[in-house]
Design a protein around this motif. Structure first.
Motif, short mmCIF file in Angstrom:
data_model
loop_
_atom_site.label_atom_id
_atom_site.label_comp_id
_atom_site.label_asym_id
_atom_site.label_seq_id
_atom_site.Cartn_x
_atom_site.Cartn_y
_atom_site.Cartn_z
N CYS A 642 1.07 -1.23 0.00
CA CYS A 642 0.05 -0.06 0.00
C CYS A 642 1.08 1.33 -0.05
O CYS A 642 0.63 2.41 -0.70
CB CYS A 642 -1.12 -0.03 1.03
SG CYS A 642 -2.13 -1.29 1.04
N ALA A 643 1.91 1.25 0.80
CA ALA A 643 2.79 2.38 0.67
C ALA A 643 3.52 2.60 -0.56
O ALA A 643 3.87 3.79 -0.84
CB ALA A 643 4.00 2.11 1.85
N LEU A 644 3.56 1.61 -1.34
CA LEU A 644 4.36 1.93 -2.86
C LEU A 644 3.21 2.14 -3.92
O LEU A 644 3.36 2.26 -4.89
CB LEU A 644 4.99 0.33 -3.15
CG LEU A 644 6.12 0.27 -2.33
CD1 LEU A 644 6.91 -1.20 -2.62
CD2 LEU A 644 7.12 1.34 -2.53
N ALA A 645 1.81 2.05 -3.34
CA ALA A 645 0.77 1.96 -4.38
C ALA A 645 0.66 3.46 -4.75
O ALA A 645 -0.48 4.06 -4.57
CB ALA A 645 -0.47 1.52 -3.86
N ASN A 646 1.33 4.18 -5.53
CA ASN A 646 1.20 5.38 -6.32
C ASN A 646 0.44 5.35 -7.36
O ASN A 646 0.16 4.06 -7.97
CB ASN A 646 2.55 5.96 -6.42
CG ASN A 646 3.41 5.34 -7.09
OD1 ASN A 646 3.01 4.67 -8.33
ND2 ASN A 646 4.74 5.23 -7.00
N THR A 647 -0.02 6.19 -8.07
CA THR A 647 -0.95 6.11 -9.06
C THR A 647 -0.70 5.93 -10.46
O THR A 647 0.20 6.66 -10.99
CB THR A 647 -1.90 7.60 -9.25
OG1 THR A 647 -1.04 8.76 -9.30
CG2 THR A 647 -2.69 7.70 -8.08
N GLY A 648 -0.39 4.47 -10.72
CA GLY A 648 -0.15 3.96 -12.01
C GLY A 648 1.22 3.70 -12.47
O GLY A 648 1.67 2.88 -13.24
N ARG A 649 2.30 4.30 -11.68
CA ARG A 649 3.56 4.01 -11.67
C ARG A 649 4.07 2.49 -11.39
O ARG A 649 3.62 2.18 -10.54
CB ARG A 649 4.55 5.12 -11.29
CG ARG A 649 4.16 6.48 -11.97
CD ARG A 649 5.30 7.56 -11.27
NE ARG A 649 5.49 7.72 -9.96
CZ ARG A 649 4.37 8.52 -9.15
NH1 ARG A 649 3.63 9.12 -9.88
NH2 ARG A 649 4.77 8.42 -8.05
N ASP A 650 5.21 2.02 -12.18
CA ASP A 650 5.57 1.00 -11.94
C ASP A 650 6.45 0.97 -10.54
O ASP A 650 6.85 2.06 -10.33
CB ASP A 650 6.50 0.21 -12.78
CG ASP A 650 5.90 -0.25 -14.00
OD1 ASP A 650 4.62 -0.27 -14.05
OD2 ASP A 650 6.43 -0.67 -14.98
N ILE A 651 6.39 0.07 -9.60
CA ILE A 651 7.15 0.09 -8.60
C ILE A 651 8.08 -0.58 -8.31
O ILE A 651 8.12 -1.94 -8.89
CB ILE A 651 6.28 -0.15 -7.11
CG1 ILE A 651 5.78 -1.49 -7.26
CG2 ILE A 651 4.85 0.79 -7.24
CD1 ILE A 651 4.74 -1.98 -5.96
N LYS A 652 9.15 -0.10 -7.65
CA LYS A 652 10.67 -0.89 -7.60
C LYS A 652 10.43 -1.43 -5.90
O LYS A 652 10.19 -0.76 -5.15
CB LYS A 652 11.78 -0.18 -7.45
CG LYS A 652 12.13 0.47 -8.86
CD LYS A 652 13.56 1.25 -8.82
CE LYS A 652 14.12 1.64 -10.08
NZ LYS A 652 15.27 2.57 -9.87
N PHE A 653 10.28 -2.91 -6.02
CA PHE A 653 10.31 -3.48 -4.72
C PHE A 653 11.37 -3.52 -3.90
O PHE A 653 12.34 -4.36 -4.21
CB PHE A 653 9.54 -4.90 -4.79
CG PHE A 653 8.85 -5.46 -3.54
CD1 PHE A 653 7.59 -5.04 -3.20
CD2 PHE A 653 9.83 -6.22 -2.71
CE1 PHE A 653 7.23 -5.40 -2.00
CE2 PHE A 653 9.13 -6.79 -1.65
CZ PHE A 653 8.10 -6.47 -1.10
N ASP A 654 11.41 -2.88 -2.71
CA ASP A 654 12.63 -2.75 -1.95
C ASP A 654 12.50 -3.48 -0.64
O ASP A 654 11.48 -3.33 0.34
CB ASP A 654 12.93 -1.32 -1.51
CG ASP A 654 14.05 -1.08 -0.75
OD1 ASP A 654 14.59 -1.94 -0.47
OD2 ASP A 654 14.45 0.14 -0.56
#
Length: 976
Positions: A642-654
């Motif tokens: 959820c903290a990485l769930a910005n709108t639409g951009r791919d996320i780098k999982f850290d």
């Protein structure tokens, strides 16, 4: 607090384990939730007036296990679902799985292949039995994983795309579309898998860059008198696929290319075949690419097919289903026109596999002198996602949906706002696809899936119906007329396009559907949560199908969902797409439960399509996870998503984020234990007494309202990253780090009244209880476990936090003055703490503090909160200086207009401090002298670039400034 409540508080604190262990609580609470039916829509069917809220789980393929994308997607959907459920909405989150035609059949066929068995050895019925057996096993794995992720789906309504009801809906839709002329059978170009013998959707084709060659061939003119501008009696065409030359229908040039304008309309003699092929003009050709001449093979290239339609070129299919050369080429006089004649293939090429034919053709070209040259070339090879072979564009008889009539209402639904995309930019992507949409090939040459409801007689007549009996009655067929059902099945996307309404029991019967509680209550759904990669393949098709088939009580077409929330894809820490072939895949449950290194290596290197990559993958895995992966628990992983769930951009999982949020879980756990242990056996106010609040209570209650407002806005705008940040900041930075600390002096001060202490304890507990409800949608297990023991202490009832009301901000409790005062107090405490750190003083030592330039209001405020300030900043005494007073030698800081001084005398050892400063002075002096010497060197100044010289001068000035400050400090300390 009554004696009973006091004892309950004592027992409560003891009931919470000393350390937070998610494995102890997650399975326990999920079973309680599911067994008690908390996931079901809670409103009574007959008389509910509660606002419905519906999400359909995008059905994962029943082909193995969930990946990080599923974990991300589930975390978002569950947060939304739990949020609306706590708001009192009649909430349905409906789960299910997709039969995943080609993917599932491929897995089972691969297993059979290991035993030396093919599907043809078994036959259709036996193979389907094997697939159903495998589905039951695999489907159970997936549902178990969804449970472990804490997803609060209504399991009583779980659906599978090949359930009877859904299969009936598929047949109903197919038959109706056929009757309306929107489904037809035709010969068109498709992605063909020569190994699996089926058409593929674009989503099942992966285009990867590979090293290949570009062959340049000479095509000679029919008219020997014709010449190019260069004087050649041939054109040079370049191709990455020499074997398709046998099916060429034309050579194309750009209409404005002066080199070839005089040749347009003339013919060339196609090598090997001897056929005459026209030279046509089309602006598809790039003048500056290669020679500017392009061979056109409409039957084996999608772009060539479109060009062929524009120029009425014949379509010549040279391959069979194995991608081997046919003995007689399938010939259509024009694109879209049925076969009118055949043409014999060159005898020496018949039955050759396409790449064998390529080698033979190139060798022949070289021997006969029409091979100009061969160049290395990087191309994008379209490979089947399942078999790994190069996909062949192939002319094939398939079933199609005439898409344009369905697309127009679907475009309008987004234009007029009936459906909104979040973020809005994805509506542009949707529109671009929909405005250029092509008819949809829906048939697949498989056995697993929804069999096409069409029958054939020996004369080639086609009959469509829901079953054979209906077909015979509808078409008045004789009982002894032999008819056979189509062998093909429907594209998986066809059945999943009906997902929002078929899962709710849609039948197509208007009266039955009007009486269907679930259909009329929960459709249209509220939001679809999905990745951008399937907007066209799934989202668009759901919109088209739903608008066409589902009507509301007024007969108006219904949309399948009101909002499409598009999230990015989960990538690894380097931003690379997670894939099994790269060996960078993470299983979400491995992060939840932990996994040792050897097991992780085995998981990543087993079943690779290219086993030669295993050593590289193993090496990378051992480097990235030398100790395996720790068990972080579901809540920490969900909060990370959820903290990485910005709108639409791919996320780098850290992974560090997961570790950080596991620490957050520990922080909540330990803070709660601390609070409950400090109120057990003590009086806790059972009613709110704001007249007993002081600045800390006024501040924390106000900040709670602001946090609740921010969280509400985050949910409403699908910014779950902001929801997570607001919850984190409030609980950790404001409640734990400040308010809990501010209560200690109060609760430990014998001079504070018992009534105030009781109210402070109540605020401590009630704010934490509200924070638990605030965080529950993101962290369901931890919050339920603590809430069950904490809530009764302040008289809040209820069987589960899941159904407790979600916190709602109260404007009247927002106190901006208290927040401003608290900001000032925090800054003041921070200033003293910074001074303590700079002077190297331990936390236990009480410090004298001098304050200067303090307003009357600030002085009054400080006097009121003096005990808190002294306790948190570890201050011994406070003295106010007038503006004309010179403070003693001190370490100082500034807060707003106020100056804060901590006198050095008595706090430091002058001799030791001077020795330390002398070391600093010697070090800086050495650095200063080195640069000064360099700048005094005329050779350096003359030869070095001006920017370098200027940089050295800046450094010299900085060192000179440091020397001045150190000497000044030493002079002051020497006078102590």
């Amino acid at each position: 607090m009554t004696e009973q409540n006091s004892n309950q508080a004592s027992n409560t604190a003891q009931n919470i384990a000393t350390t937070y262990d998610p494995s102890d609580i997650e399975r326990k609470w999920y079973k309680v939730w599911e067994d008690n039916g908390y996931f079901k829509p809670h409103a009574a069917e007959a008389n509910s007036t509660a606002t419905p809220f519906t999400i359909m789980l995008p059905p994962p393929n029943v082909t193995g296990s969930l990946h990080m994308g599923h974990g991300f997607n589930n975390a978002i959907m569950d947060a939304l679902t739990r949020y609306h459920r706590m708001q009192g909405h009649n909430t349905l989150w409906q789960p299910g799985t997709d039969h995943a035609g080609i993917a599932t059949q491929t897995v089972v066929e691969r297993q059979l292949g290991e035993q030396g068995i093919t599907r043809h050895d078994l036959g259709r019925e036996k193979l389907l039995e094997k697939i159903w057996e495998w589905k039951e096993k695999s489907g159970g794995t997936i549902t178990g994983q969804i449970r472990r992720l804490g997803s609060s789906v209504d399991w009583t309504r779980e659906r599978f795309t090949m359930d009877d009801g859904l299969s009936d809906a598929v047949k109903e839709v197919f038959v109706r579309l056929h009757e309306e002329g929107l489904i037809y059978r035709g010969k068109r170009l498709v992605n063909w898998d020569p190994k699996l013998h089926t058409a593929l959707s674009d989503l099942e084709v992966e285009s990867k860059e590979e090293q290949g060659s570009l062959w340049h061939f000479r095509y000679f003119f029919e008219d020997k008198s014709l010449k190019t501008k260069d004087g050649n009696d041939y054109l040079v065409v370049a191709t990455t696929r020499p074997e398709t030359l046998l099916g060429d229908s034309a050579v194309a040039v750009h209409p404005e290319d002066e080199r070839y304008q005089h040749l347009i309309g003339k013919n060339i003699v196609l090598p090997i075949t001897g056929r005459l092929v026209p030279i046509v003009a089309d602006d598809y050709v790039e003048k500056d690419f290669g020679t500017g001449c392009v061979k056109i093979t409409p039957a084996h290239d999608f772009n060539d097919y479109d060009l062929g339609k524009r120029h009425d070129l014949p379509v010549i299919n040279i391959f069979d289903k194995d991608a081997k050369i046919l003995s007689e080429f399938d010939w259509m006089e024009k694109t879209g026109v049925p076969v009118t004649k055949t043409i014999t293939a060159p005898e020496s090429y018949v039955a050759l596999e396409r790449y064998v034919a390529r080698k033979k053709l190139v060798a022949e070209a070289e021997a006969e002198g029409w091979l100009e040259k061969i160049e290395p070339y990087t191309l994008k090879a379209p490979r089947s996602e399942r078999s790994g072979v190069i996909v062949e564009p192939l002319l094939s008889d398939q079933w199609y949906v005439k898409i344009q009539p369905l697309a127009e209402p679907a475009i309008e639904a987004v234009k007029n706002g009936d459906i909104k995309f979040v973020p809005e930019q994805y509506s542009n992507m949707y529109m671009a696809w929909m405005n250029n949409i092509q008819d949809w090939a829906i048939s697949r040459q498989l056995w697993w899936g929804h069999r096409i409801p069409a029958w054939y007689d020996d004369a080639g007549n086609i009959y469509v119906g829901r079953n054979e009996a209906e077909v015979r009655e509808k078409h008045n067929l004789a009982e002894d007329l032999e008819i056979r059902q189509d062998e093909d099945v429907l594209d998986t996307w066809f059945s999943s396009a009906l997902w929002t309404f078929s899962t709710l029991g849609w039948t197509g019967d208007a009266q039955k559907d009007a009486e269907n509680y679930f259909l009329k209550t929960f459709h249209p759904t509220n939001v679809l949560v999905t990745g951008f990669d399937i907007i066209f393949f799934w989202v668009a098709r759901m919109i088209m199908m739903t608008l066409h088939f589902v009507k509301d009580e007024h007969g108006k077409p219904q949309v399948p969902f009101k909002t499409v929330y598009v999230h990015g894809l989960v990538r690894d820490g380097e931003g690379q797409k997670m894939s099994k072939s790269k060996g960078n895949v993470l299983d979400p449950l491995d992060l939840v439960d932990g996994i040792d290194l050897e097991t992780l290596v085995q998981k990543r290197t087993t079943g690779l399509m290219n086993p030669s990559t295993a050593p590289k993958i193993e090496k990378a895995t051992r480097k990235e996870f030398p100790d395996g992966i720790n068990a972080y628990g579901t809540d920490a992983l969900r909060f990370t998503f959820c903290a990485l769930a910005n709108t639409g951009r791919d996320i780098k999982f850290d992974m560090k984020r997961v570790e950080g949020y596991r620490n957050f879980c520990n922080k909540i756990w330990n803070a709660t234990r601390f609070v409950m242990m400090n109120v057990e056996g003590k009086q806790v106010a059972q009613t709110v007494q704001p007249e007993l609040w002081e600045l800390p209570e006024q501040w924390i209650i106000s900040r709670l309202q602001k946090a609740e407002q921010a969280v509400k806005l985050g949910f409403e705008t699908y910014r779950l990253d902001l929801v997570a940040q607001s919850i984190y900041d409030f609980i950790w930075n404001e409640y734990c780090d400040w308010y809990v600390e501010l209560t200690k002096p109060v609760l430990n001060d014998e001079n504070v009244s018992e009534a105030r202490k009781a109210e402070v304890r109540r605020v401590l507990l009630s704010v934490m209880e509200s924070a638990l409800r605030l965080a529950h949608p993101l962290m369901p297990f931890l919050t339920e476990e603590i809430w069950q023991t904490l809530a009764p202490m302040i008289g809040r009832g209820g069987d589960t936090i899941m159904l407790a009301p979600y916190p709602v901000a109260e404007e009247a409790k927002i106190n901006n003055q208290a927040e401003a005062d608290m900001d000032w107090l925090q800054a003041l405490i921070g200033a003293v703490r910074n001074i303590r750190g700079e002077m190297g003083l331990g936390n236990a030592r009480l410090l004298p503090v001098l304050l200067q330039n303090i307003s009357d209001a600030e002085r009054t405020r400080i006097e009121r909160i003096e005990p808190l300030f002294k306790a948190l900043a570890k201050v011994e005494s406070i003295e106010f200086l007038s503006l004309d007073q010179e403070p003693p030698l001190s370490s100082s800081s500034v807060v707003g207009q106020a100056s804060v001084f901590v006198p050095m005398k008595g706090l430091i050892d002058p001799k030791a401090e001077l020795a330390r400063l002398q070391k600093d002075l010697d070090k800086v002096q050495k650095q200063h002298d080195q640069i000064a010497g360099k700048l005094a060197n005329e050779g350096f100044v003359a030869k070095a670039p001006p920017a370098v010289v200027e940089g050295e001068k800046v450094k010299l000035a900085e060192f000179a400034d440091q020397l001045g400050k150190i000497k000044a400090n030493m002079e002051q300390i020497a006078n102590l």
